[in-house]
Design an enzyme around this catalytic site. Structure first.
Site, PDB file in Angstrom:
ATOM      1  N   LYS A 153      54.401  40.459  17.985  1.00 49.66           N
ATOM      2  CA  LYS A 153      54.023  41.875  18.105  1.00 49.66           C
ATOM      3  C   LYS A 153      52.517  41.970  18.310  1.00 49.66           C
ATOM      4  CE  LYS A 153      54.894  46.078  15.306  1.00 49.66           C
ATOM      5  NZ  LYS A 153      55.524  46.550  14.036  1.00 49.66           N
ATOM      6  N   SER A 161      58.835  50.358  14.680  1.00 53.58           N
ATOM      7  CA  SER A 161      57.774  50.186  15.647  1.00 53.58           C
ATOM      8  C   SER A 161      57.820  48.861  16.404  1.00 53.58           C
ATOM      9  CB  SER A 161      56.419  50.304  14.941  1.00 53.58           C
ATOM     10  OG  SER A 161      56.238  49.231  14.050  1.00 53.58           O
ATOM     11  N   SER A 210      60.268  48.844  10.319  1.00 51.09           N
ATOM     12  CA  SER A 210      59.850  48.583  11.705  1.00 51.09           C
ATOM     13  C   SER A 210      60.375  47.283  12.308  1.00 51.09           C
ATOM     14  CB  SER A 210      58.324  48.591  11.801  1.00 51.09           C
ATOM     15  OG  SER A 210      57.849  49.913  11.869  1.00 51.09           O
TER      16      SER A 210
END
Lengths: 489, 94
Positions: free
Chosen positions: A77, A152, A176
Site C-alpha cells: 500500500k 482504504s 481497511s
C-alpha cells in the site's frame, strides 16, 4: 484455472521450474493489460522490479536464496515508506515525496528477497472505505469495474483479486484490510496491535493502525504474517514476543470442540443486505458442521463503536497530520507572505475533502471545552468495548462476525460521510480492542454474484489460533479459487 | 449539537486549514450530522470507567541511549520545497 498463490510460486522457484525474472515479467505484463480497468496502483516499479528479480535469480543460481519466497513479487500500500520510491498516501500533499529510508515491513520483504512490484492505491491517508478519496482516482472492483473495491486498502485488494500480483500488504485502522478483502473476494488479516512494526507506515491513528497481509488463501496469509512480524526497536509499541512459524502451526488445530461466539449485536439484520446475510448465516452453519460450538453472546457496547471510533481515530489523525505543513517535504503553496499563511494554504491545497473533515472533527473533539465530552468519553467507551471483547473471549475461543453489511457498491453511492462510516460497523471495534481478526471469502451474493466475506476474531497475539480455525474453515467453505473475477490478469 | 460557521472557523484556524466559504458551510452541516450521531455516547454511564488510550498494557519502554547515525544533511534536504545551504527555507516567521 485459478490464480497462483505465493506459496505455489515459491515451490515453482524452489524446484527450478521458473525464475523470478520470468514471474516478474509475467506480472508486469498482467498489470499492463489490466491496469486501465482496475487502477490498482499509484506507482508500478518496472525496471526496479526486474533488476531485483535478476539479483534474486543470481542468488538462487550461485548462492542461497534469502528465504523460500526469494523472487516472489509483492505489492505494498502506498502509505508504506519505500526508500527511493515515491510514497504518496494517495495525497496531493505528498505527491512528490521520495523517502530517504525504508519502512520496517518493506525492509523485511526485501530482506526475504521479495520483489516489490508496485505501490497500491488507497483512500487518501487511509481515510475511507472505497478508494474514492484517492487524489489519483479510485480503483475498480475486478468483479464489476463499475463498483468500488472497498477501502482504504482498495488497491492492495484489487491487485491480488485481479491477478496483478500474488499477494500484498495493506493497513487496517478500522477495517481497511478486511473490508476491501471481503468486497474483492480475498483473504485479509489485521494482526494484533503490536504484532507488526509500524515504523515507516505513515501514521493515521497510532493506537489503531496495523499492517497486515492480503492474499488469495489462508496459507499465504500465514507465510506473509511470519515475514513481517516481530519486535522492532524503531517502534516502541511493537511486541517483544517470539514469532511462530504460522504456516506450520496453522495445520495443527481443529475446530472440533472449539467455541465460537456469535455476538447478537452483529446479527440483528438491521442495515444488512439480505444476500450478504444469507451467505454469512450459511458460513456460521458451516462452522457448526465442522464441530464448533456456536455460543450466542451479547456485546452491548458494540452499537457505540462507530461513535467511539470516529472520535478516537480523528483525534489521533488531527495530531498525526499536523506534520504536513509544507516546510520540510511535500507540497508547499506558492508565494505565501508569512509562515502561518504557508501552513494554512499548503494544507488547504494539499489535503482532500475527507482528510480535512477528519482533521477538523479530531481538532474539535480535542479542543478546549469539548475534550471531556468527546475524546475523554470515547476513551472510556473504548474500555467498555474492550471489556465486551474480553467477556466474549472468556466464554469462547473465537468470535464470528460479518465483514461488511453490503457487497461492493457503485462509486458515489455513499457521498454522505455518515453513510460511508456506517459501512465499517462490523470492523471498527476490533481495532479499538486491539485484537486480531481475519476476513475470509464466504461465498457470493445470489443475485449479483458479488463476493461476501466473513470474519473471525481472536484475542491478543492469538494469531496461531485464528489461522488454525481459518485454514480449516476456508477448506470447508470451498470458495477460494472457485470463481474468477470479470477482470483478471 | 449544531456546529456553526463560527465553530468551523475556529477549528479551521486551530487546524491551520484555510477554507472557502462553500467549504465552511458544507463542513458546518456535515460536522453537525456527525457530532449529532456521536451524542449517543451520552446514553452510556461511564462513572468509574478508566480510559483506554492504547490497546496494549505498555508502560514506559526504555532502550540504551546509543548514538546511531542520522540522516545525512543532503538526504534530509532532498524533499525540501525550498532550501538555502544546509537549511530548510521558509517565509518570514517573526
Amino acid at each position: 484455472m485459478h490464480l497462483p498463490t505465493a506459496h505455489e510460486l515459491s515451490e515453482q522457484l524452489n524446484r527450478g521450474e521458473t525464475t523470478s525474472v520470468k514471474l516478474t515479467q509475467q506480472y508486469l505484463e498482467k498489470i499492463e493489460r489490466t491496469e486501465p480497468r482496475l487502477h490498482s496502483f499509484i506507482t508500478v516499479l518496472g525496471h526496479e522490479a526486474l533488476a531485483a528479480a535478476e539479483a534474486s535469480d543470481r542468488r538462487r543460481a550461485y548462492e542461497l536464496p534469502k528465504s523460500p519466497f526469494d523472487g516472489v513479487p509483492v505489492a505494498v500500500k502506498d502509505n508504506m515508506i519505500t526508500k527511493g520510491t515515491k510514497t504518496t498516501c494517495a495525497s496531493r500533499i505528498l505527491d512528490n515525496f521520495v523517502p530517504p529510508y525504508n519502512g520496517t515491513v518493506v525492509q523485511k520483504l526485501q530482506d526475504a528477497g521479495m520483489i516489490v512490484i508496485g505501490k497500491a492505491n488507497l483512500d487518501e491517508f487511509a481515510m475511507g472505505s472505497s478508494t474514492e478519496n484517492s487524489a489519483f482516482g479510485r480503483s475498480n472492483n475486478p468483479w464489476n469495474t463499475d463498483l468500488v473495491p472497498g477501502g482504504s486498502s482498495g488497491g492492495s485488494a484489487t491487485c491480488v483479486a485481479g491477478g496483478q500480483v500474488p499477494w500484498s500488504l495493506g493497513s487496517d485502522t478500522g477495517g481497511s484490510i478486511r473490508q476491501p478483502a471481503a468486497l474483492c473476494g480475498i483473504v485479509g488479516m489485521k494482526p494484533t496491535y503490536g504484532r507488526v512494526s509500524r515504523y515507516g507506515l505513515v501514521a493515521f491513528a497510532s493506537s489503531l493502525d496495523q499492517i497486515g497481509p492480503m492474499t488469495l488463501d489462508v496459507e499465504d496469509t500465514a507465510h506473509l504474517l511470519k515475514m513481517i512480524s516481530g519486535y522492532d526497536t524503531k517502534d516502541s509499541t511493537s511486541a517483544n514476543l517470539p514469532v511462530p512459524d504460522y504456516a506450520e502451526e496453522m495445520r495443527k488445530g481443529s475446530l472440533r470442540g472449539k467455541k465460537v461466539a456469535r455476538p447478537k449485536e452483529f446479527f440483528t439484520g438491521e442495515g444488512m443486505d439480505a444476500g450478504v446475510a444469507r451467505v454469512v448465516d450459511a458460513a456460521v452453519e458451516k462452522l457448526a458442521s465442522l464441530g464448533a460450538e456456536i455460543v450466542d453472546v451479547s456485546m452491548p457496547h458494540l452499537k457505540y463503536s462507530i461513535s467511539c471510533y470516529y472520535l478516537v481515530a480523528t483525534a489521533e489523525c488531527s495530531s498525526n497530520l499536523a506534520r504536513y505543513d509544507g516546510a520540510q517535504y511535500g507540497y508547499r503553496t506558492e508565494g505565501a507572505k508569512n509562515i502561518v499563511e504557508m501552513f494554512s494554504k499548503s494544507r488547504a491545497e494539499g489535503f482532500g475533502a475527507e482528510v480535512k473533515r477528519r482533521i477538523m472533527m479530531g481538532t474539535h473533539a480535542l479542543s478546549a471545552g469539548y475534550y471531556d465530552a468527546y475524546y475523554s468519553k470515547a476513551l472510556k467507551i473504548r474500555t467498555l468495548l474492550k471489556q465486551d471483547y474480553d467477556a466474549a473471549l472468556k466464554q469462547a475461543d473465537l468470535i464470528v462476525a460479518p465483514t461488511s453489511p453490503i457487497p461492493a457498491f457503485p462509486a458515489g453511492a455513499k457521498a454522505d460521510p455518515m453513510s460511508m462510516y456506517l459501512c465499517d460497523i462490523f470492523t471498527l471495534s476490533l481495532n479499538l480492542a486491539g485484537y486480531c481478526g481475519i476476513s475470509l471469502p464466504a461465498g457470493f451474493t445470489a443475485n449479483e454474484g458479488l463476493p461476501v466475506g466473513v470474519q473471525l476474531f481472536a484475542g491478543a497475539f492469538e494469531e496461531v489460533k485464528l489461522l488454525q480455525a481459518s485454514y480449516e474453515f476456508e477448506k470447508a467453505l470451498g470458495v477460494v479459487g472457485s470463481r474468477l473475477p470479470a477482470v483478471v490478469g | 449539537m449544531a456546529i456553526t460557521i463560527a465553530d468551523v472557523e475556529h477549528v479551521a484556524l486551530l487546524s491551520r486549514l484555510e477554507l472557502s466559504v462553500g467549504e465552511k458551510e458544507r463542513y458546518a452541516q456535515e460536522l453537525s450530522d456527525i457530532f449529532g450521531h456521536v451524542e449517543e455516547l451520552n446514553k452510556v454511564d461511564v462513572t468509574g470507567v478508566p480510559p483506554t488510550a492504547h490497546p496494549l498494557p505498555l508502560k514506559n519502554v526504555f532502550r540504551e541511549d546509543v548514538i546511531q547515525p542520522s540522516l545525512p544533511n543532503a538526504e534530509a534536504l532532498a524533499n525540501a520545497p525550498a532550501k538555502e545551504g544546509p537549511l530548510f527555507k521558509v517565509p518570514q516567521i517573526v
